[in-house]
Scaffold this active site. Sequence first.
Site, mmCIF file in Angstrom:
data_model
loop_
_atom_site.group_PDB
_atom_site.id
_atom_site.type_symbol
_atom_site.label_atom_id
_atom_site.label_comp_id
_atom_site.label_asym_id
_atom_site.label_seq_id
_atom_site.Cartn_x
_atom_site.Cartn_y
_atom_site.Cartn_z
ATOM 1 N N ARG A 628 0.749 -1.294 0.062
ATOM 2 C CA ARG A 628 -0.019 0.108 0.009
ATOM 3 C C ARG A 628 0.973 1.372 0.063
ATOM 4 O O ARG A 628 1.922 1.172 0.609
ATOM 5 C CB ARG A 628 -0.868 -0.051 1.225
ATOM 6 N N ASN A 631 1.757 7.696 1.149
ATOM 7 C CA ASN A 631 1.287 8.992 0.757
ATOM 8 C C ASN A 631 1.993 8.816 -0.465
ATOM 9 O O ASN A 631 3.253 8.994 -1.075
ATOM 10 C CB ASN A 631 2.316 9.994 1.789
ATOM 11 N N LYS A 633 2.595 11.393 -2.868
ATOM 12 C CA LYS A 633 3.498 12.738 -3.067
ATOM 13 C C LYS A 633 4.963 12.284 -2.669
ATOM 14 O O LYS A 633 6.007 12.315 -3.235
ATOM 15 C CB LYS A 633 3.050 13.944 -2.523
ATOM 16 N N GLN A 638 10.248 9.902 -3.226
ATOM 17 C CA GLN A 638 11.280 8.762 -3.155
ATOM 18 C C GLN A 638 11.822 8.044 -4.623
ATOM 19 O O GLN A 638 12.959 7.581 -4.522
ATOM 20 C CB GLN A 638 10.819 7.611 -2.083
ATOM 21 N N VAL A 704 9.484 1.991 0.269
ATOM 22 C CA VAL A 704 9.655 2.570 -1.053
ATOM 23 C C VAL A 704 10.997 2.971 -1.234
ATOM 24 O O VAL A 704 11.526 2.988 -2.629
ATOM 25 C CB VAL A 704 8.814 3.780 -1.388
ATOM 26 N N GLY A 705 11.955 2.855 -0.420
ATOM 27 C CA GLY A 705 13.172 3.614 -0.664
ATOM 28 C C GLY A 705 14.318 3.141 -1.527
ATOM 29 O O GLY A 705 14.544 3.855 -2.314
ATOM 30 N N GLU A 706 14.571 1.808 -1.366
ATOM 31 C CA GLU A 706 15.419 1.247 -2.029
ATOM 32 C C GLU A 706 15.186 0.641 -3.612
ATOM 33 O O GLU A 706 16.098 0.538 -4.277
ATOM 34 C CB GLU A 706 16.325 0.188 -1.141
HETATM 35 MO MO1 MOS Z 1 20.024 1.528 3.047
HETATM 36 S S1 MOS Z 1 21.554 1.168 2.053
HETATM 37 O O1 MOS Z 1 19.692 0.041 3.860
HETATM 38 O O2 MOS Z 1 20.434 2.730 4.244
#
Ligand code: MOS
Length: 739
Positions: A628, A631, A633, A638, A704-706
Amino acid sequence: MSAVIGSSISRKDGYLKVTGQARYAADHPIESVAHAVAICSTIAHGRVTSIDSSEAEGAPGFLAVLHHGNAPQLFRPVNNFMTSSKPGEIRVVFEDDKVHYYGQYLAVLVAETLQQAQFAASLVKITYESAPPVMETDKAMDTVFDPAEFFGEKLAVKRGDAESALRSAEVKHEAEYFTPTEHHNPMEPCASIASWDGDELTLLETTQWVVGARNTVAETLGTAAEKVHIVSPFIGGGFGCKGFVWPHSVLSAIASKQVGRPIKLNLTRKQMFSGCGRRSETRQKISLGAQSTGKLTAIVHDTLVQTSTFDEFTESCGGINRFLYSCPHVSIAHHSVRVNIVTPTPMRAPGENPGLFAMESAMDELAYKLAIDPVELRVINHSDKNEHSNLPWSSKYLKDCYHLAAEKFGWAKRNPKPRSMRDGKYLVGWGMATATYPGMRSPGAAKVRILQDGSAVVSSATQDMGGGTYTTMAQLVSDVTGIPMERILPELGDSYMPPAPVSGGSMTTASVLPAVRQAATGALKKIVKAAIADKKSPFHGKKEDELVAANGGVFQKGSTPESGISYARVLAATNQASVEGESFAQPGKEREKYAFQSWGAQFVEVKVDPEIAKVTVSRVVSAFDVGRIINRKTAQSQAHSGIIMGVGMALMEHTVYDNRDGGIITSNLADYAVPVNADIHSIDVHFIDKPDPYIDPEIGARGVGEITVTGVAPAIANAIYHATGRRIRELPITPDKLL
Ligand code: MOS
């Protein structure tokens, strides 16, 4: 869930950031602060024979200098990332006179002003007994070893008999791929302001893990964790280099203790290339065997990386091939050599990112050999379960990602023949790749207070390094309580708050939000109790399950919120300043029953100027299945950041060492190029946005980051092949490689 979940909401911290009011670590004005400068090794291998500070001590403003000859005793901390603490390097700063790499901290000098500290530091004379450094993998093969694990996962994997399956394969592809050393280069360099009050230390830091920093610093100093307070409200990017604790935090602590004053220590951009890790270069051999139908029969993935001379960190490129595609015969190996360079550390999608460059380039090459469309080849080999753990996926919408991104991109109009598409003088290429990253989750805690004025405060010792944690925490409270977003104050980045895990492994959302949700529910329960207990309340004496607390008020089940009484009124009537809910949430047995993994598809258009071999990434269309979306935006933001980082990885980023003395040639942002606005064109991001039903019962967000950086570099390399007919297997793809 209410409309506040999943919509596009601007950052709670956005106004502070764009008006310059957000205080990053080095920005805090501290009375009577003194300035520390780290003095770093100018050789890469050997030992220090003397440190002569006599001239420096006479310099204006000089206060102190500490080095291995006079520093207080420090202790190697517990080294367990999953539970408590993790130093960037196991060796403690100033441990002995040995020099393992260029840029290693040898001394820290403190003076009244920064300029005085820099000048005095320039007068410190260090003599060495130096030995030739080993800088290159080829020259370090006598140290090669097979590292056993990466965060508890075995690095060597064998399924079936890949070697013989390869021998009998109808179609084969074998090649070697190379990715260079890279550095994180967050916009905000590492910085630390230390101050002591008796035996209690406060560190204003920039860290992806306030709880880990507290534990690691305390253990290194030989003090109790309760004596150390870490404060890190804003982080100007981290990408992994602020995940573990690097020596500058301890340096500022001991320097402050020594001079009896608060001190500020900033790393220079150059020091960021030796003071907080790096991503190792990788050499990856990939062998694929397939039937003429495209079905994979064998995958062999052999990775050779570097670590430091005294510690171990493995860029685990082969990890993805345990389960990326369905394949009966798999063989994965990792080898590492020891070089005189700082210990590598996680950098956005460690393992997956360079691993997918090799694998997804190889899949494109195989697709050409088979004359099968690259998307089709991936669909043919779709893994319906995790064939390594033999567990079903918690949820997986990878085919939807391919389909959606391909449609938005216009992939059907692609002529697969290299050099077949043009735009004026430019060669046009279209390429794609799969993106993937695990759906991690760790224990996390949070506290929610509803105040008598009807507003709320939510706090957790988590971090917001750009992912939008301030905002998503507030969204969860708003969703549960109905209190509007602007009346919710999120607090984070302080080790005094309820503990949360590292903001690494893309796990902040999945780990912290369930705790926030439960804490908010807990606070509402107390309001219901108060409404029942209050003699003047219309709900006096009712049973708890007859009442609902939501949408800002307490009301009778089956009735409307308007018929009830507001939280503020309940609290005022019962004379309570606030009610508080606190929760500790952790993943349960579902971790043993399902495999959690995020998926995506990256589609790229490049335009190549055939005269000067300049590549422009003119268009990126991506689709991600990350559970899910909380947000839209901040999630899109990201994704944009990951895709931009992928463009840098594909075309620009490359740390170059001077192999004679170990110096870093590219130790600034002029020589270590990263994308700027002019390099970035259209980026179009889509989310499948289907909740993961097992990562937690209610929210279903995997983070979502990596994942968003993964697959970008191979999609670009594949597009460049399509544009030019040139297969470049070595990053970055600079013009010299294309000419
Ligand atoms: Mo990420 S490289 O696990 O901060």
